[in-house]
Design an enzyme around this catalytic site. Structure first.
Site, mmCIF file in Angstrom:
data_model
loop_
_atom_site.group_PDB
_atom_site.id
_atom_site.type_symbol
_atom_site.label_atom_id
_atom_site.label_comp_id
_atom_site.label_asym_id
_atom_site.label_seq_id
_atom_site.Cartn_x
_atom_site.Cartn_y
_atom_site.Cartn_z
ATOM 1 N N CYS A 176 0.803 -1.223 0.000
ATOM 2 C CA CYS A 176 0.000 0.000 0.000
ATOM 3 C C CYS A 176 0.840 1.280 0.000
ATOM 4 O O CYS A 176 2.045 1.269 0.160
ATOM 5 C CB CYS A 176 -1.027 -0.016 1.114
ATOM 6 S SG CYS A 176 -2.218 -1.365 0.907
ATOM 7 N N LYS A 194 1.699 4.410 1.429
ATOM 8 C CA LYS A 194 2.738 5.099 2.190
ATOM 9 C C LYS A 194 3.667 4.130 2.896
ATOM 10 O O LYS A 194 4.761 4.506 3.301
ATOM 11 C CB LYS A 194 2.109 6.031 3.241
ATOM 12 C CG LYS A 194 1.067 6.979 2.686
ATOM 13 C CD LYS A 194 1.560 7.754 1.488
ATOM 14 C CE LYS A 194 0.428 8.417 0.732
ATOM 15 N NZ LYS A 194 -0.582 7.507 0.222
ATOM 16 N N SER A 235 -4.943 10.320 -6.085
ATOM 17 C CA SER A 235 -4.722 8.886 -5.951
ATOM 18 C C SER A 235 -4.062 8.349 -7.208
ATOM 19 O O SER A 235 -4.242 8.891 -8.306
ATOM 20 C CB SER A 235 -6.061 8.176 -5.732
ATOM 21 O OG SER A 235 -5.939 6.799 -5.941
#
Length: 543
Positions: A123, A125, A473
């Site tokens: 994912c 970060k 995003s």
């Protein structure tokens, strides 16, 4: 061992007996404590689909470490699901979590003086945070990605998170409330079929691919699906390989050299990956004293073709990329563009790793002389609206929108912009400006998938543009320009834009301009006063 293990200095001999006694209280034996001690940093949680299976992956890593003669010590760090945090103020916590994760790993590894580490994450970060930790701590390290999610299927149609969200926004406008809820619930049963990071070339999978391109992960580890047994085998192999890196004292600074970062940027451009790499790669490189200016990203994008038409803009998922040969096949296709003499965690050079590699599907990995686009996926724009730069995923834009001029419709938050889109207050030909969503203004620089997905879902995605000092995003597509700097909270020109001002976007010529006289712009900026901070306490205030 080529060098003395640093754990020996802490746990060895009579002086270390008291420390060994504390570890014996955890069940470790004298024999185990005499071996190299390896940290297994795991971001497992049952909140995030990209992480829900990492307990099993970590178990396989520990097995590999033991098979190769080491002793694993596992600890956990946090993980935020951006998909859940998206669309509300919880998203402000996502980017700051990167620094918290990196710091938590540093604290655990340095406080306990482990000899090496395997970093297990997935994912948006978490992956860059773990690479930042590896770069800073600089003990032998391997990153192991959790793997992508398989696409969903419904009625013979392949589903991904981005397409699902766009469909939901379209249904919200066209359907009756009862029908809308029924359809949304039905779709939610199929769009995310199981563990893994979301299916397309969004930020999570882009960063996983970049980790492999940097040489910090074993070959093919970026693209093997989360639920595939190969993922468990890769975990065991990563556990065994960390022992070789400790034995040979191969450290991240020997792998994460400037040429490796160039390779990573070229892979990003070839994949049409997430614009968030503009945030993450320079952050990792800076910890090694390496500068990656925005101009470098644009230069390599102009040189490097876009050869994989990946979701959200294209039809292919990361599973398709895996079946086509994965990142090794992509690197092989890029040929002389890639630095092959860089070291990797295999202990071999990238060129040695690529021997015998072939592209297995030419529809997914196109020949570089017959690309999807002649230039890479990301472009850096400058102009009177973005004197220090702005970022756009040019590979995800309808060609007719590459040059666009329109009147500004200005919003001071993501929420206000989304409300206007859903209330049909945006007209074709306009440019939506969303400001005060940058690192300071946000604070935290939220990703803004909901407004961009709403534009696509409502049919405006090829009729209007969106410009912001925030970010998007990796699942965003369309003419959406982010990272406008200086941000509004820093008195950047975007703070002075008024409703009706003409904005010109010229992506081929890398321009983003506010078409008002310079004197008028400066007069507005002199009169500008900063708004009250949205957050005044807690970690976001610090950030």
């Amino acid at each position: 061992m080529s060098t003395e293990l640093r754990s020996r200095k802490v746990y060895g001999g009579i002086q270390g007996a008291s420390k060994r006694s504390l570890l014996k209280a955890c069940g470790f034996t004298e024999e185990e404590l005499g071996r190299p001690l390896v940290a297994v940093a795991n971001s497992w949680t049952n909140v995030v689909p990209g992480h829900v299976h990492l307990d099993k992956v970590a178990g396989a890593v520990e097995a590999g470490i033991r098979m190769a003669g080491g002793t694993p010590f596992q600890f956990n760090t946090i993980a935020v699901c951006d998909g859940i945090a998206m669309g509300h103020d919880g998203m402000r916590y996502s980017l700051p979590s990167r620094d918290v994760i990196a710091a938590s790993i540093e604290i655990m590894v340095e406080a306990h003086k482990f000899d090496g580490m395997v970093l297990i994450g997935s994912c948006d970060k978490i992956v860059p945070a773990m690479l930042m930790a590896a770069a800073h701590i600089d003990v032998p390290a391997i990153f192991l990605n959790g793997g992508p999610m398989l696409p969903g299927h419904r009625g013979g149609q392949k589903l991904t998170v981005s397409k699902g969200l766009e469909f939901i926004f379209g249904t919200m406008l066209l359907g009756q409330p009862e029908e809308m809820m029924k359809e949304a619930i039905e779709l939610s049963e199929y769009v995310c079929p199981g563990a893994g990071s979301c299916q397309g070339m969004y930020t999570a999978n882009t960063m996983a691919c970049i980790s492999e391109a940097l040489g910090m992960s074993l070959p093919k580890s970026a693209t093997v699906p989360a639920v595939d047994a190969r993922r468990i085998r890769l975990a065991k192999q990563s556990g065994m390989q960390i022992m070789k890196l400790i034995e040979e004292d191969i450290r991240p600074h020997e792998i994460l050299v400037y040429e490796a970062f160039e390779n990573a940027i070229r892979v990003d451009m070839a994949l049409g990956g997430s614009t968030n790499t503009i945030l993450h790669l320079p952050a990792i490189a800076s910890l090694l004293g390496i500068e990656l200016p925005l101009t470098l990203f644009d230069k390599l994008s102009r040189e490097n073709p876009h050869i994989c038409d990946m979701d959200p803009a294209g039809p292919y998922t990361v599973n398709d990329l895996d079946e086509s040969g994965g990142i090794p096949a992509l690197l092989k296709e890029l040929g002389e563009c890639i630095h092959r003499d860089v070291l990797t965690v295999t202990g071999k050079t990238l060129g040695e790793n690529l021997k015998g590699v072939t592209v297995l599907n030419r529809e997914v990995i196109k020949p570089k002389d017959d690309p999807v686009h002649k230039e890479g996926g990301i472009a850096i724009l400058k102009g009177t609206l973005a004197p220090e730069g702005a970022v756009v995923k040019q590979s995800a834009i309808d060609p007719k929108m590459l040059k666009f001029e329109g009147a500004a419709k200005v919003f001071n938050s993501e929420e206000d912009a989304l409300k206007a889109i859903m209330n049909r207050e945006i007209n074709p030909g306009e440019i939506i400006v969303v400001r005060y969503e940058g690192p300071m203004g946000g604070p935290g620089m939220k990703e803004m998938l909901w407004p961009t997905a709403a534009l696509m879902g409502t049919g405006l995605g090829s009729e209007v543009a969106l410009v912001t000092d925030g970010r998007f995003s990796g699942a965003t597509r369309g003419p959406c320009i982010g990272h406008v700097t200086p941000e509004a909270m820093s008195r950047g020109p975007i703070a002075a834009v008024e409703k009706g001002d003409l904005i010109s976007i010229d992506i081929p010529n890398r321009r983003l301009d506010l078409k008002i006289p310079e004197e008028k712009l400066q007069n507005r900026l002199r009169q500008w006063k900063p708004p009250e901070p949205k957050v005044k306490e807690g970690i976001l205030a610090i950030y």
